[in-house]
Design a protein around this motif. Structure first.
Motif, PDB file in Angstrom:
ATOM      1  N   GLY A  22      -4.602  11.383  -7.981  1.00  0.00           N
ATOM      2  CA  GLY A  22      -4.933  12.726  -7.663  1.00  0.00           C
ATOM      3  C   GLY A  22      -4.432  13.266  -6.252  1.00  0.00           C
ATOM      4  O   GLY A  22      -4.593  14.524  -6.026  1.00  0.00           O
ATOM      5  N   TYR A  23      -4.348  12.471  -5.523  1.00  0.00           N
ATOM      6  CA  TYR A  23      -4.102  12.841  -4.079  1.00  0.00           C
ATOM      7  C   TYR A  23      -2.695  11.992  -3.623  1.00  0.00           C
ATOM      8  O   TYR A  23      -2.290  12.475  -2.571  1.00  0.00           O
ATOM      9  CB  TYR A  23      -5.142  12.256  -2.947  1.00  0.00           C
ATOM     10  N   GLY A  24      -2.329  11.114  -4.205  1.00  0.00           N
ATOM     11  CA  GLY A  24      -0.845  10.474  -3.946  1.00  0.00           C
ATOM     12  C   GLY A  24       0.019  10.521  -5.131  1.00  0.00           C
ATOM     13  O   GLY A  24       0.116  11.621  -5.749  1.00  0.00           O
ATOM     14  N   GLY A  25       0.737   9.750  -5.491  1.00  0.00           N
ATOM     15  CA  GLY A  25       1.524   9.600  -6.652  1.00  0.00           C
ATOM     16  C   GLY A  25       2.689  10.621  -6.540  1.00  0.00           C
ATOM     17  O   GLY A  25       2.787  11.470  -7.438  1.00  0.00           O
ATOM     18  N   LEU A  26       3.233  10.649  -5.311  1.00  0.00           N
ATOM     19  CA  LEU A  26       4.360  11.559  -5.216  1.00  0.00           C
ATOM     20  C   LEU A  26       5.695  11.343  -6.276  1.00  0.00           C
ATOM     21  O   LEU A  26       6.002  12.483  -6.778  1.00  0.00           O
ATOM     22  CB  LEU A  26       5.016  11.434  -3.908  1.00  0.00           C
ATOM     23  N   PHE A  27       5.803  10.107  -6.807  1.00  0.00           N
ATOM     24  CA  PHE A  27       6.789   9.804  -7.688  1.00  0.00           C
ATOM     25  C   PHE A  27       6.262   9.502  -8.833  1.00  0.00           C
ATOM     26  O   PHE A  27       6.856   8.900  -9.861  1.00  0.00           O
ATOM     27  CB  PHE A  27       7.772   8.872  -7.312  1.00  0.00           C
ATOM     28  N   PHE A  73       0.646  -1.369   0.035  1.00  0.00           N
ATOM     29  CA  PHE A  73      -0.003   0.034  -0.060  1.00  0.00           C
ATOM     30  C   PHE A  73       0.838   1.157   0.114  1.00  0.00           C
ATOM     31  O   PHE A  73       0.512   2.236  -0.711  1.00  0.00           O
ATOM     32  CB  PHE A  73      -0.915   0.008   1.170  1.00  0.00           C
ATOM     33  N   ILE A  74       1.729   1.172   0.743  1.00  0.00           N
ATOM     34  CA  ILE A  74       2.834   2.456   0.970  1.00  0.00           C
ATOM     35  C   ILE A  74       3.492   2.566  -0.741  1.00  0.00           C
ATOM     36  O   ILE A  74       3.477   3.628  -1.262  1.00  0.00           O
ATOM     37  CB  ILE A  74       4.057   2.023   1.890  1.00  0.00           C
ATOM     38  N   VAL A  75       3.698   1.535  -1.267  1.00  0.00           N
ATOM     39  CA  VAL A  75       4.498   1.593  -2.463  1.00  0.00           C
ATOM     40  C   VAL A  75       3.325   2.136  -3.627  1.00  0.00           C
ATOM     41  O   VAL A  75       3.806   3.143  -4.351  1.00  0.00           O
ATOM     42  CB  VAL A  75       4.944   0.480  -3.309  1.00  0.00           C
ATOM     43  N   MET A  76       2.167   1.681  -3.576  1.00  0.00           N
ATOM     44  CA  MET A  76       1.176   2.131  -4.417  1.00  0.00           C
ATOM     45  C   MET A  76       0.785   3.709  -4.364  1.00  0.00           C
ATOM     46  O   MET A  76       0.418   4.464  -5.085  1.00  0.00           O
ATOM     47  CB  MET A  76      -0.175   1.253  -4.147  1.00  0.00           C
ATOM     48  N   PHE A  77       0.913   4.116  -2.863  1.00  0.00           N
ATOM     49  CA  PHE A  77       0.667   5.519  -2.546  1.00  0.00           C
ATOM     50  C   PHE A  77       1.480   6.262  -3.244  1.00  0.00           C
ATOM     51  O   PHE A  77       1.275   7.464  -3.942  1.00  0.00           O
ATOM     52  CB  PHE A  77       0.642   5.405  -1.012  1.00  0.00           C
ATOM     53  N   PHE A  78       2.763   6.026  -3.130  1.00  0.00           N
ATOM     54  CA  PHE A  78       4.133   6.819  -3.757  1.00  0.00           C
ATOM     55  C   PHE A  78       4.074   6.585  -5.331  1.00  0.00           C
ATOM     56  O   PHE A  78       4.686   7.506  -5.903  1.00  0.00           O
ATOM     57  CB  PHE A  78       5.245   6.724  -3.100  1.00  0.00           C
ATOM     58  N   THR A  79       3.448   5.598  -5.960  1.00  0.00           N
ATOM     59  CA  THR A  79       3.728   5.419  -7.216  1.00  0.00           C
ATOM     60  C   THR A  79       2.627   5.500  -8.166  1.00  0.00           C
ATOM     61  O   THR A  79       2.680   5.843  -9.469  1.00  0.00           O
ATOM     62  CB  THR A  79       4.449   4.146  -7.657  1.00  0.00           C
TER      63      THR A  79
END
Length: 77
Positions: A70-75, A60-66
């Motif tokens: 619209g709200y996550g996807g930092l990278f 879940f952490i990997v999915m949040f950052f990748t």
């Protein structure tokens, strides 16, 4: 030649993993009979559950950052 080695590795890997697992099970049975089995190895389902829960959290952490939602996807690109 590289393709042949890749195919051989992919075919032989499950067999090697199975034989390593069977060898470890045999050692565990011998230790259980001898009474020298550590207490943490008596509860494999608990450790399997803990490992699964940890892998789910990491996923879940990997999915949040990748993922770009619209709200996550930092990278995300």
């Amino acid at each position: 030649m590289r393709v042949v080695l890749l195919i051989l590795a992919l075919v032989l890997a499950p067999f090697c993993a199975f034989f390593l697992w069977a060898w470890a099970v045999k050692i565990k049975q011998e230790r259980r009979i001898a009474g020298t089995l550590p207490s943490w190895q008596d509860m494999p389902m608990t450790w399997l559950g803990i490992a699964g829960f940890a892998c789910a959290i990491v996923g879940f952490i990997v999915m949040f950052f990748t993922q770009d939602q619209g709200y996550g996807g930092l990278f995300a690109s």
